[in-house]
Design an enzyme around this catalytic site. Structure first.
Site, short mmCIF file in Angstrom:
data_model
loop_
_atom_site.label_atom_id
_atom_site.label_comp_id
_atom_site.label_asym_id
_atom_site.label_seq_id
_atom_site.Cartn_x
_atom_site.Cartn_y
_atom_site.Cartn_z
N PHE A 149 3.05 -2.71 0.30
CA PHE A 149 2.20 -2.21 -0.94
C PHE A 149 1.79 -0.84 -0.08
CE2 PHE A 149 -0.93 -1.75 3.04
CZ PHE A 149 -0.84 -0.98 2.89
N LYS A 173 10.02 -9.45 -6.38
CA LYS A 173 7.75 -9.65 -6.18
C LYS A 173 7.58 -9.14 -5.36
CE LYS A 173 5.47 -11.21 -3.90
NZ LYS A 173 4.07 -10.63 -3.91
N ARG A 177 -1.25 -6.02 -4.88
CA ARG A 177 -2.06 -4.96 -4.69
C ARG A 177 -1.66 -3.37 -5.38
NH1 ARG A 177 -3.02 -4.36 1.59
NH2 ARG A 177 -2.61 -6.93 2.10
N CYS A 281 5.93 2.84 7.39
CA CYS A 281 6.21 1.84 8.36
C CYS A 281 7.41 2.76 9.66
CB CYS A 281 7.04 1.10 8.51
SG CYS A 281 8.13 1.75 7.22
#
Ligand code: NAD
Length: 495
Positions: A149, A173, A177, A281
């Site tokens: 997301f 894919k 969200r 991240c």
């Protein structure tokens, strides 16, 4: 309320499952859309379309593929603001961050535009008498991208351009969200002229992911998300014989040596810890303060935090937006609570900030004197909470990074070139920054962490991405000398 469907074979397709996921505007807590969640039937339809398109697509010339990639690049660039607005509306990040995300994604398309050079093979003439040996790289077939997301536009662009450039077909894919930006990107790929089925989009959750992982016609899966799911995707996909690259979560450390430029380090810590509400991240989660710099550094970070404006992402004054959901906000706030209970000093408590609307907002927090046994240190928080761990020596800081199970990024702040050089050797992480807090590689290098931040052996985008989306074929070829041919070809006879 908008209904977001799949895009298969050049057209929209609704789910037969009847299952949908709710899409929210995190700045207002309002539900703004519903996304169709694929059942096995829609996944199978997407794979069948991608498989059928592959036969023709792999034969399309390099020149034509390059033209389509340029066209795609230009369309994404023309629609950059629209994509960014969708990111702000569904993820919550501020407009500047959203535009930056799109710009980093475009870099990856630009790299793919030059794929012809990256795909050049190797040729060994006269390996034996009359024998040549050469290697070419060929596409895998149907490739899949499963994305998180937090970068709904950039991460799909880490995958899609290189995959199709190499002659594969691609199924995206995205996270359920915030599905609107990835949908627009796939629409733009179709508008650019990629033939139907070359780029498909399936929205969904675990049902869709599991079917993609087991489907016999899927050749390769690129995944970016949390570590438990990355590990699951890697083990499940490789067990059914697929090529997998799975990037997981992170806990990034920023080591600040006593000689560091204090202002530079404090600015970097604030932007890298709280940018995009810490939902990156590559966010800095832990500052490792070495020796006497700890007190002035904590003070300098605190001063900067007091000026940071938290508010709706579409307000030009906002520097940080809300978190993705109310549950995630509460989970992040729980780490401030647990850190305090376990003995950390709460220098700034983001829970104290009051917001005058229902959005999923949380203020920024700074915890000092954190130790490595605390939950706030051990877990990936993925929110606007920065921990400071105090150590006496460089060695302690480097050991801490090595002992941490993650290994995405690590940074050092120092004025000493020798110390920086030691760190680039010692740091147990896939990406290292020297006076750079978030060392996300440019599009012509490749992205990937180590240890629990990465499962696989070929990292994402750049040259490694080209390797991931192709497999080598070696041809050994013998042609007798034409002078020995049974037909007179006009060469002097040699028999
Ligand atoms: P997530 O793991 O929950 O979801 C990622 C994808 O997996 C989504 O498409 C989701 O639909 C799917 N998924 C979720 N649960 C699943 C299940 N049980 N089975 C199969 N599929 C499932 O991650 P997220 O919350 O969307 O994203 C945040 C995480 O991603 C953080 O941990 C962050 O560090 C990580 N991340 C890593 C990188 C990197 O480059 N290493 C980049 C961005 C985000």
């Amino acid at each position: 309320m908008q209904q977001i469907q799949h895009l298969i074979d050049g057209g929209a397709l609704a789910s037969t499952s009847g299952c949908t996921g709710a899409v929210f505007n995190p700045a207002t807590a309002e539900q703004t859309g519903r996304v169709d969640l694929a059942s096995v039937a829609e996944v199978d339809a997407a794979v069948a379309s991608s498989k059928a398109a592959f036969g023709e697509w792999r034969t399309v010339s390099i020149a034509r593929r390059t033209k389509l990639l340029y066209e795609f690049r230009n369309l994404v660039s023309d629609h950059a603001d629209d994509i960014a607005d969708r990111l702000t509306a569904e993820h919550g990040k501020v407009t500047d961050d959203a535009r930056g995300e799109v710009a980093r994604g475009i870099e990856n398309i630009e790299f793919a535009c030059g794929f012809a050079q990256a795909l050049e093979g190797r040729y060994s003439e006269q390996a034996s008498a009359g024998v040549d040996v050469y290697t070419v790289r060929q596409p895998i077939g149907v490739c899949v991208g499963i994305t998180p997301f937090n970068f709904p536009a950039m991460v799909p662009l880490w995958m899609l351009p290189n995959a199709v450039a190499c002659g594969n077909t691609f199924i995206l894919k995205p996270s359920e969200r915030d599905p609107s930006a990835p949908r627009l990107i796939v629409e733009l790929a179709q508008e650019a002229g990629f033939p139907p089925g070359v780029v498909n989009l399936v929205n969904g959750d675990k049902v869709a992911v599991d079917r993609l992982l087991e489907h016999p016609d899927v050749g390769a899966v690129s995944f970016v998300g949390s570590t438990p799911i990355a590990r699951y995707v890697y083990s499940t996909g490789t067990a059914s014989g697929k090529r997998i690259q799975a990037l997981g979560g992170a806990k990034n450390h920023m080591v600040v040596l006593p000689d560091a430029d204090l202002g530079l380090a404090a600015d970097a810590a604030v932007s890298a810890a709280y940018g995009s509400a810490g939902e990156r991240c590559m966010a800095v989660s832990v500052v490792v303060a070495v020796g006497g710099i700890a007190d002035p550094l904590v003070d300098a970070i605190k001063v900067r935090m007091e000026k940071l404006v938290v508010g709706p992402g579409d307000d030009p004054a906002s520097e940080m937006g809300p978190l993705i959901t109310a549950e995630h906000r509460d989970r992040v706030a729980g780490y401030v609570e647990s850190g305090a209970a376990q003995g950390a000093t709460v220098v700034v408590d983001g829970r104290d900030q009051v917001f005058d609307n229902d959005g999923f907002f949380l203020g920024v927090s700074l915890l000092d004197r954190v130790t490595t046994d605390m939950a706030v240190y051990r877990d990936e928080v993925f929110g606007p909470v920065l921990s400071v761990v105090r150590v006496d020596t460089y060695e302690e800081g480097v050991r801490m990074i090595a002992d941490n199970p993650y290994g995405n990024g690590a940074a050092i702040f120092t004025r000493d070139g020798g110390a920086a050089r030691r760190f680039q050797q010692d740091a147990e992480a896939g990406m290292v920054g020297i006076n750079v807090p978030i060392p996300v590689p440019v599009g012509y290098h490749s992205f990937g962490g180590w240890n629990d931040s990465f499962f696989g052996d070929t990292t994402m985008y750049g040259p490694e991405g080209i390797r991931f989306y192709t497999r080598p074929k070696v041809i050994t070829s013998r042609w007798p000398d034409p002078s020995t041919s049974s037909v007179d070809l006009g060469f002097p006879r040699n028999d």
